[in-house]
Enzyme design. Structure first.
Site, mmCIF file in Angstrom:
data_model
loop_
_atom_site.group_PDB
_atom_site.id
_atom_site.type_symbol
_atom_site.label_atom_id
_atom_site.label_comp_id
_atom_site.label_asym_id
_atom_site.label_seq_id
_atom_site.Cartn_x
_atom_site.Cartn_y
_atom_site.Cartn_z
ATOM 1 N N ARG A 114 0.819 -1.231 0.000
ATOM 2 C CA ARG A 114 0.000 0.000 0.000
ATOM 3 C C ARG A 114 0.846 1.271 0.000
ATOM 4 N NH1 ARG A 114 -2.995 -3.154 3.530
ATOM 5 N NH2 ARG A 114 -4.749 -4.109 2.421
ATOM 6 N N LYS A 136 3.375 11.720 -10.748
ATOM 7 C CA LYS A 136 2.541 10.875 -11.616
ATOM 8 C C LYS A 136 3.310 9.594 -11.932
ATOM 9 C CE LYS A 136 -0.462 14.208 -13.963
ATOM 10 N NZ LYS A 136 -0.880 14.776 -15.269
ATOM 11 N N GLU A 178 10.829 19.831 -23.840
ATOM 12 C CA GLU A 178 10.095 20.054 -22.581
ATOM 13 C C GLU A 178 10.707 21.217 -21.789
ATOM 14 O OE1 GLU A 178 7.274 18.398 -21.942
ATOM 15 O OE2 GLU A 178 7.425 16.400 -22.850
ATOM 16 N N LYS A 220 8.140 23.452 -12.746
ATOM 17 C CA LYS A 220 7.221 22.329 -12.545
ATOM 18 C C LYS A 220 6.816 22.232 -11.076
ATOM 19 C CE LYS A 220 5.748 17.796 -13.554
ATOM 20 N NZ LYS A 220 5.848 16.580 -14.338
ATOM 21 N N GLU A 230 -4.026 18.156 -10.704
ATOM 22 C CA GLU A 230 -4.600 18.705 -11.933
ATOM 23 C C GLU A 230 -6.097 18.918 -11.814
ATOM 24 O OE1 GLU A 230 -2.812 16.907 -15.407
ATOM 25 O OE2 GLU A 230 -4.292 17.841 -16.728
ATOM 26 N N ARG A 235 -2.082 22.887 -13.368
ATOM 27 C CA ARG A 235 -1.203 21.818 -13.827
ATOM 28 C C ARG A 235 -1.452 21.515 -15.305
ATOM 29 N NH1 ARG A 235 1.173 16.558 -10.497
ATOM 30 N NH2 ARG A 235 2.434 15.862 -12.243
ATOM 31 N N ASN A 239 0.507 20.795 -20.162
ATOM 32 C CA ASN A 239 0.136 20.078 -21.388
ATOM 33 C C ASN A 239 0.239 20.944 -22.633
ATOM 34 O OD1 ASN A 239 -0.397 17.722 -20.008
ATOM 35 N ND2 ASN A 239 -2.513 18.318 -19.583
ATOM 36 N N HIS A 242 0.650 19.375 -25.962
ATOM 37 C CA HIS A 242 0.504 17.937 -25.787
ATOM 38 C C HIS A 242 -0.751 17.349 -26.429
ATOM 39 C CE1 HIS A 242 3.999 18.211 -23.280
ATOM 40 N NE2 HIS A 242 3.943 16.936 -22.947
ATOM 41 N N HIS A 246 -0.125 14.273 -28.730
ATOM 42 C CA HIS A 246 -0.679 12.930 -28.535
ATOM 43 C C HIS A 246 -1.349 12.422 -29.810
ATOM 44 C CE1 HIS A 246 -0.712 13.707 -23.934
ATOM 45 N NE2 HIS A 246 0.423 13.181 -24.331
ATOM 46 N N HIS A 260 8.376 11.337 -28.147
ATOM 47 C CA HIS A 260 7.416 12.199 -27.450
ATOM 48 C C HIS A 260 7.828 13.682 -27.507
ATOM 49 C CE1 HIS A 260 4.588 13.699 -24.522
ATOM 50 N NE2 HIS A 260 5.595 14.191 -23.825
HETATM 51 N N1 LIG Z 1 5.156 10.723 -14.872
HETATM 52 C C1 LIG Z 1 5.186 11.809 -15.608
HETATM 53 O O1 LIG Z 1 4.842 12.898 -15.156
HETATM 54 C C2 LIG Z 1 5.672 11.722 -17.021
HETATM 55 C C3 LIG Z 1 5.894 12.896 -17.750
HETATM 56 C C4 LIG Z 1 6.417 12.784 -19.041
HETATM 57 C C5 LIG Z 1 6.690 11.534 -19.567
HETATM 58 N N2 LIG Z 1 6.460 10.406 -18.825
HETATM 59 C C6 LIG Z 1 6.767 9.079 -19.366
HETATM 60 O O2 LIG Z 1 8.169 9.000 -19.581
HETATM 61 C C7 LIG Z 1 8.425 8.026 -20.565
HETATM 62 C C8 LIG Z 1 9.495 8.535 -21.502
HETATM 63 O O3 LIG Z 1 10.665 8.792 -20.777
HETATM 64 P P1 LIG Z 1 12.083 8.948 -21.490
HETATM 65 O O4 LIG Z 1 11.961 9.843 -22.647
HETATM 66 O O5 LIG Z 1 13.051 9.264 -20.425
HETATM 67 O O6 LIG Z 1 12.308 7.516 -22.121
HETATM 68 P P2 LIG Z 1 13.046 6.176 -21.638
HETATM 69 O O7 LIG Z 1 12.957 5.989 -20.179
HETATM 70 O O8 LIG Z 1 12.528 5.099 -22.499
HETATM 71 O O9 LIG Z 1 14.561 6.468 -22.036
HETATM 72 C C9 LIG Z 1 14.895 6.639 -23.399
HETATM 73 C C10 LIG Z 1 16.076 5.756 -23.793
HETATM 74 O O10 LIG Z 1 17.261 6.327 -23.269
HETATM 75 C C11 LIG Z 1 18.029 5.355 -22.558
HETATM 76 N N3 LIG Z 1 18.736 6.086 -21.512
HETATM 77 C C12 LIG Z 1 18.242 6.607 -20.381
HETATM 78 N N4 LIG Z 1 19.182 7.316 -19.728
HETATM 79 C C13 LIG Z 1 20.306 7.234 -20.475
HETATM 80 C C14 LIG Z 1 21.612 7.775 -20.326
HETATM 81 N N5 LIG Z 1 21.927 8.592 -19.314
HETATM 82 N N6 LIG Z 1 22.522 7.479 -21.288
HETATM 83 C C15 LIG Z 1 22.195 6.682 -22.344
HETATM 84 N N7 LIG Z 1 20.967 6.160 -22.540
HETATM 85 C C16 LIG Z 1 20.035 6.445 -21.604
HETATM 86 C C17 LIG Z 1 17.015 4.356 -22.083
HETATM 87 O O11 LIG Z 1 17.607 3.096 -21.887
HETATM 88 C C18 LIG Z 1 16.027 4.339 -23.244
HETATM 89 O O12 LIG Z 1 16.491 3.464 -24.243
HETATM 90 C C19 LIG Z 1 7.111 7.739 -21.258
HETATM 91 O O13 LIG Z 1 6.656 6.465 -20.860
HETATM 92 C C20 LIG Z 1 6.181 8.814 -20.710
HETATM 93 O O14 LIG Z 1 4.833 8.377 -20.619
HETATM 94 C C21 LIG Z 1 5.958 10.494 -17.572
HETATM 95 ZN ZN LIG Z 2 5.570 15.684 -22.351
#
Ligand SMILES: NC(=O)c1ccc[n+]([C@@H]2O[C@H](COP(=O)([O-])OP(=O)(O)OC[C@H]3O[C@@H](n4cnc5c(N)ncnc54)[C@H](O)[C@@H]3O)[C@@H](O)[C@H]2O)c1
Ligand SMILES: [Zn+2]
Length: 358
Positions: A114, A136, A178, A220, A230, A235, A239, A242, A246, A260
């Site tokens: 939990r 999130k 971003e 942020k 949100e 918040r 977006n 976005h 999307h 993205h």
């Molecule tokens: N929770 C939130 O508020 C929120 C906000 C925006 C996005 N997200 C989520 O985040 C995800 C995308 O995150 P991302 O863009 O970081 O992608 P990711 O975590 O897939 O990383 C991208 C790639 O980079 C590699 N990588 C990571 N760090 C590295 C480093 N220092 N050196 C070399 N390679 C590295 C990873 O192995 C991966 O192949 C999506 O699933 C999205 O939905 C969440």
């Molecule tokens: Zn985003």
């Protein structure tokens, strides 16, 4: 070292930002991780490239890289391993990776016993300026991305900008979109700073990276503190770009065709052009947005995406906030002046998108 506080009453937490911080992780975590166990969760690429720099004496749980890990199956396997390790509520999961690891480990932390502790140690620019802060968490399901999840704030966030040295340039640029977003949505001076310094950030100047991350995280944190879940509209400003993004990601199958952050860059251009067309925003501001993102190697033209305006608008109709052919959009009165328009007519958006492709 910069320190940004996310002010959420008794769930407040610090975001620590410093080049080389990974090496001092144990000391940096001590004040807010308590005496419990730390369990590192990472992906194989991150661990191979950056694991040696993380100054924590902990055996990691490694997952394959990629969005595929944000699944029921990966979550179940992870929870089983954590339970087998005897992880207790006072222990902390350390999410060491990009947004994928952060979202998955964060969701596991939200529901394990939990709710157990969580530390975010983001390693992509996107995760450092966006996903690691704000609480999130979640996974993807057959019905769509991020439809199952929970709010679960970390106890702390450790950001080492030097992690970005091994990040592929395309991922770095995508994350940079971003960063620009924070300027465009509420801080015209920061956007001007981006125009002057964006190339240095991409090239890897440590001070420039640290400053950009600190300003982004502070922006942020302020929004999250004002509207954690949100509900107040504040918040929602995060977006910006976005809703368009999307639809473009859905159209390209959430694939490598369009990352993205790349979709967000194009989405922000569309939000500014749409605002300008409606007479809300000076066209010169929209031109500045295009010029900067273009100069940074991010996509700014819809031409490459073959879909019609109707088709893209059809993706938007699936948005959970859509009703009666209308959808809230983040529009702008100028650079740094985004606002929510609660009722944008999707037929008008479709016609606008067709004009953009012409
Ligand atoms: N929770 C939130 O508020 C929120 C906000 C925006 C996005 N997200 C989520 O985040 C995800 C995308 O995150 P991302 O863009 O970081 O992608 P990711 O975590 O897939 O990383 C991208 C790639 O980079 C590699 N990588 C990571 N760090 C590295 C480093 N220092 N050196 C070399 N390679 C590295 C990873 O192995 C991966 O192949 C999506 O699933 C999205 O939905 C969440
Ligand atoms: Zn985003």
């Amino acid at each position: 070292m910069s320190r940004v506080e996310v002010a959420l009453g008794d769930r407040s937490y610090p975001v620590l930002i410093e080049s080389g911080l990974l090496a001092r992780a144990a000391d940096a975590l001590a004040p807010f991780a308590g005496s419990g166990k730390l369990v590192v969760i990472s992906d194989e690429i991150v661990w191979a490239l950056q694991g040696g720099r993380l100054g924590l004496d902990a055996e990691p749980i490694l997952l394959p890289p990629g969005e595929g890990c944000k699944s029921w199956a990966a979550l179940e396997a992870l929870l089983d391993r954590l339970l087998a390790l005897g992880v207790a509520r006072g222990d902390h999961l350390v999410a060491f990776g990009g947004g994928v690891i952060g979202d998955l480990a964060g969701f596991a932390a939200a529901i394990l016993k939990r709710g157990c502790g969580l530390i975010q140690v983001p390693t992509t620019l996107l995760a450092q300026v966006d996903s690691s802060v704000g609480g999130k968490t979640g996974i993807n399901t057959a019905a769509g991305k991020n439809l199952v999840g929970a709010f679960h704030q970390p106890s702390g966030v450790l950001i080492d900008p030097a992690c970005l040295d091994t990040l592929p340039p395309r991922q770095l640029r995508a994350g940079y979109a971003e960063v620009v977003k924070y300027g465009l949505l509420g801080d015209a001076d920061f956007f001007a700073w981006c125009e002057a310094n964006g190339d240095k950030l991409i090239a890897g100047e440590p001070d420039v990276r640290e400053y950009a991350i600190q300003v982004s995280v502070a922006a942020k944190a302020a929004i999250v503190a004002a509207d954690e879940r949100e509900t107040g509209g504040k918040r929602a400003l995060l977006n910006l770009g976005h809703t368009f993004a999307h639809a473009l990601e859905a159209e390209t199958g959430f694939s490598e065709t369009l990352l993205h952050g790349e979709a967000v860059a194009l989405g922000m251009v569309l939000a500014f052009r749409f605002s300008a067309e409606r007479g809300l925003c000076p066209p010169a501001d929209a031109d500045r947005v295009v010029a900067h993102l273009d100069a940074m190697g991010l996509p700014t033209r819809l031409g490459a995406i073959a879909a019609s305006g109707d088709r893209l608008a059809a993706h938007m109709r699936h948005d959970k906030k859509a009703s009666g052919g209308r959808l809230p959009f983040i529009l702008a009165r100028g650079i740094g002046e985004a606002f929510v328009d609660q009722e944008v007519d999707l037929a008008e958006v479709a016609a606008f998108l067709d004009r953009q492709r012409g």
